[in-house]
Design a protein around this motif. Structure first.
Motif, PDB file in Angstrom:
ATOM      1  N   PRO A   1       0.838  -1.207   0.000  1.00 59.80           N
ATOM      2  CA  PRO A   1       0.000   0.000   0.000  1.00 59.80           C
ATOM      3  C   PRO A   1       0.870   1.253   0.000  1.00 59.80           C
ATOM      4  O   PRO A   1       1.970   1.255   0.559  1.00 59.80           O
ATOM      5  N   ALA A   2       0.354   2.312  -0.632  1.00 65.81           N
ATOM      6  CA  ALA A   2       1.110   3.566  -0.669  1.00 65.81           C
ATOM      7  C   ALA A   2       1.288   4.130   0.735  1.00 65.81           C
ATOM      8  O   ALA A   2       2.364   4.632   1.084  1.00 65.81           O
ATOM      9  N   LYS A   3       0.227   4.054   1.549  1.00 64.08           N
ATOM     10  CA  LYS A   3       0.245   4.574   2.917  1.00 64.08           C
ATOM     11  C   LYS A   3      -0.702   3.744   3.766  1.00 64.08           C
ATOM     12  O   LYS A   3      -1.572   3.029   3.255  1.00 64.08           O
ATOM     13  N   SER A   4      -0.558   3.875   5.090  1.00 63.91           N
ATOM     14  CA  SER A   4      -1.544   3.307   5.999  1.00 63.91           C
ATOM     15  C   SER A   4      -1.880   4.366   7.041  1.00 63.91           C
ATOM     16  O   SER A   4      -1.005   5.134   7.461  1.00 63.91           O
ATOM     17  N   PHE A   5      -3.146   4.408   7.442  1.00 64.35           N
ATOM     18  CA  PHE A   5      -3.637   5.438   8.340  1.00 64.35           C
ATOM     19  C   PHE A   5      -4.458   4.826   9.466  1.00 64.35           C
ATOM     20  O   PHE A   5      -5.504   4.228   9.200  1.00 64.35           O
ATOM     21  N   PRO A   6      -4.035   4.931  10.729  1.00 58.91           N
ATOM     22  CA  PRO A   6      -4.929   4.582  11.838  1.00 58.91           C
ATOM     23  C   PRO A   6      -5.971   5.683  11.975  1.00 58.91           C
ATOM     24  O   PRO A   6      -5.647   6.869  11.859  1.00 58.91           O
ATOM     25  N   CYS A   7      -7.214   5.314  12.209  1.00 62.42           N
ATOM     26  CA  CYS A   7      -8.277   6.305  12.150  1.00 62.42           C
ATOM     27  C   CYS A   7      -9.426   5.948  13.088  1.00 62.42           C
ATOM     28  O   CYS A   7      -9.697   4.778  13.351  1.00 62.42           O
ATOM     29  N   SER A   8     -10.097   6.977  13.567  1.00 61.27           N
ATOM     30  CA  SER A   8     -11.299   6.802  14.380  1.00 61.27           C
ATOM     31  C   SER A   8     -12.330   7.843  13.976  1.00 61.27           C
ATOM     32  O   SER A   8     -12.043   9.047  14.031  1.00 61.27           O
ATOM     33  N   ALA A   9     -13.508   7.386  13.585  1.00 57.96           N
ATOM     34  CA  ALA A   9     -14.582   8.314  13.249  1.00 57.96           C
ATOM     35  C   ALA A   9     -15.068   9.048  14.494  1.00 57.96           C
ATOM     36  O   ALA A   9     -15.545  10.184  14.406  1.00 57.96           O
ATOM     37  N   LYS A  10     -14.924   8.433  15.660  1.00 61.48           N
ATOM     38  CA  LYS A  10     -15.406   9.035  16.904  1.00 61.48           C
ATOM     39  C   LYS A  10     -14.506  10.171  17.382  1.00 61.48           C
ATOM     40  O   LYS A  10     -14.980  11.238  17.791  1.00 61.48           O
ATOM     41  N   THR A  11     -13.195   9.964  17.330  1.00 57.12           N
ATOM     42  CA  THR A  11     -12.250  10.962  17.846  1.00 57.12           C
ATOM     43  C   THR A  11     -11.653  11.834  16.751  1.00 57.12           C
ATOM     44  O   THR A  11     -10.935  12.795  17.058  1.00 57.12           O
ATOM     45  N   ALA A  12     -11.905  11.494  15.496  1.00 53.88           N
ATOM     46  CA  ALA A  12     -11.340  12.200  14.324  1.00 53.88           C
ATOM     47  C   ALA A  12      -9.847  11.961  14.168  1.00 53.88           C
ATOM     48  O   ALA A  12      -9.178  12.667  13.409  1.00 53.88           O
ATOM     49  N   ALA A  13      -9.309  10.966  14.862  1.00 49.81           N
ATOM     50  CA  ALA A  13      -7.901  10.609  14.674  1.00 49.81           C
ATOM     51  C   ALA A  13      -7.689  10.171  13.229  1.00 49.81           C
ATOM     52  O   ALA A  13      -8.470   9.402  12.676  1.00 49.81           O
ATOM     53  N   GLY A  14      -6.641  10.663  12.606  1.00 51.52           N
ATOM     54  CA  GLY A  14      -6.323  10.301  11.230  1.00 51.52           C
ATOM     55  C   GLY A  14      -6.906  11.240  10.189  1.00 51.52           C
ATOM     56  O   GLY A  14      -6.486  11.204   9.027  1.00 51.52           O
ATOM     57  N   LYS A  15      -7.849  12.082  10.577  1.00 54.73           N
ATOM     58  CA  LYS A  15      -8.521  12.956   9.601  1.00 54.73           C
ATOM     59  C   LYS A  15      -7.524  13.848   8.871  1.00 54.73           C
ATOM     60  O   LYS A  15      -7.528  13.920   7.630  1.00 54.73           O
ATOM     61  N   ARG A  16      -6.697  14.528   9.622  1.00 58.16           N
ATOM     62  CA  ARG A  16      -5.749  15.467   9.022  1.00 58.16           C
ATOM     63  C   ARG A  16      -4.827  14.764   8.022  1.00 58.16           C
ATOM     64  O   ARG A  16      -4.620  15.252   6.902  1.00 58.16           O
ATOM     65  N   CYS A  17      -4.290  13.615   8.416  1.00 54.14           N
ATOM     66  CA  CYS A  17      -3.345  12.904   7.542  1.00 54.14           C
ATOM     67  C   CYS A  17      -4.006  12.435   6.253  1.00 54.14           C
ATOM     68  O   CYS A  17      -3.411  12.522   5.172  1.00 54.14           O
ATOM     69  N   ILE A  18      -5.227  11.937   6.352  1.00 54.09           N
ATOM     70  CA  ILE A  18      -5.926  11.458   5.156  1.00 54.09           C
ATOM     71  C   ILE A  18      -6.221  12.620   4.211  1.00 54.09           C
ATOM     72  O   ILE A  18      -6.004  12.522   2.992  1.00 54.09           O
ATOM     73  N   LEU A  19      -6.703  13.729   4.755  1.00 55.88           N
ATOM     74  CA  LEU A  19      -7.018  14.879   3.902  1.00 55.88           C
ATOM     75  C   LEU A  19      -5.753  15.491   3.296  1.00 55.88           C
ATOM     76  O   LEU A  19      -5.765  15.947   2.147  1.00 55.88           O
ATOM     77  N   GLU A  20      -4.656  15.504   4.029  1.00 57.86           N
ATOM     78  CA  GLU A  20      -3.392  15.972   3.468  1.00 57.86           C
ATOM     79  C   GLU A  20      -2.971  15.078   2.305  1.00 57.86           C
ATOM     80  O   GLU A  20      -2.471  15.558   1.278  1.00 57.86           O
TER      81      GLU A  20
END
Length: 225
Positions: free
Chosen positions: A174-193
């Motif tokens: 995979p090009a990248k991997s992102f840990p994420c949580s819809a509840k806490t918004a963890a990972g949002k910034r990295c994915i949008l960047e």
């Protein structure tokens, strides 16, 4: 690193049953796909800051169509039907997967694919088989590990590490991997960047690669756990 893009507007453009009636490929598209009940709709709502944009449901297999959301009137977020244990007939699951495969292979303005994987579980055959297929078809993809708030940090870390080890063992990159949580918004910034990094390039995918991809559906028959 660039600052994360700001999402000012997000709206449903259309829901298409198949590739033939998808909207004109006039804007860059980023596809989100994963097993049924992986938290895709919740993730989309979190990324866009709109809790009502994608319909969430506790019933797996709720998404039956290819849903196109226009973001900032500049690009599209594409919500694909889930695979795995959707509570539908085997024929319907086959149909979902055929439509997913056709879209991913043929959509010329598709910039990147985000495959959602539930971080609460150890690697599942269906996810790994799907990633193997994407790799074989030379499609660009990253992995988003969802629901990181629902288990301990150590359990999530172990599951993510185990999954990435399995990918390495299977020569999946995979090009990248992102840990994420819809509840806490963890990972949002990295994915949008990461999405923003593609938007400066407006070129479409090239037609006719070294090998002509076929809609090989073996990946969906391997995911039994």
């Amino acid at each position: 690193m660039n600052s994360a893009m700001k999402i000012h507007s997000a709206s449903l453009l259309t829901s298409a049953p198949d590739l033939e009636v998808c909207p004109e490929p006039s804007k860059p598209e980023f596809a989100f796909v994963g097993r049924s009940n992986v938290g895709k709709s919740s993730l989309i709502n979190m990324l866009t800051g709109n809790d009502g944009l994608a319909r969430t449901s506790s019933q797996p297999g709720k998404t039956r169509l290819i849903n196109f959301f226009t973001i900032n009137d500049h690009w599209r977020l594409v919500d694909l039907p889930g695979y795995g244990y959707a509570k539908v007939s085997k024929a319907d699951r086959q149909d979902f997967n055929e439509r997913v495969s056709e879209y991913l292979l043929e959509r010329q303005n598709l910039k990147h694919i985000f495959v959602l994987v539930d971080s609460q579980h150890e690697p599942m055959d269906s996810d790994l088989s799907f990633l193997e297929w994407l790799q074989e078809m030379e499609l660009p993809f990253s992995v988003i590990f969802t629901k990181t708030d629902r288990a301990s940090k150590s359990q999530v870390g172990n599951n993510v590490a185990f999954f990435l080890e399995e990918c390495q063992h299977l020569a999946i990159h995979p090009a990248k991997s992102f840990p994420c949580s819809a509840k806490t918004a963890a990972g949002k910034r990295c994915i949008l960047e990461f999405i923003d990094s593609f938007l400066s390039s407006s070129g479409k995918r090239k037609n006719g690669s070294k090998k002509k991809p076929q809609i090989n559906l073996d990946w969906m028959n391997k995911g039994k756990k």
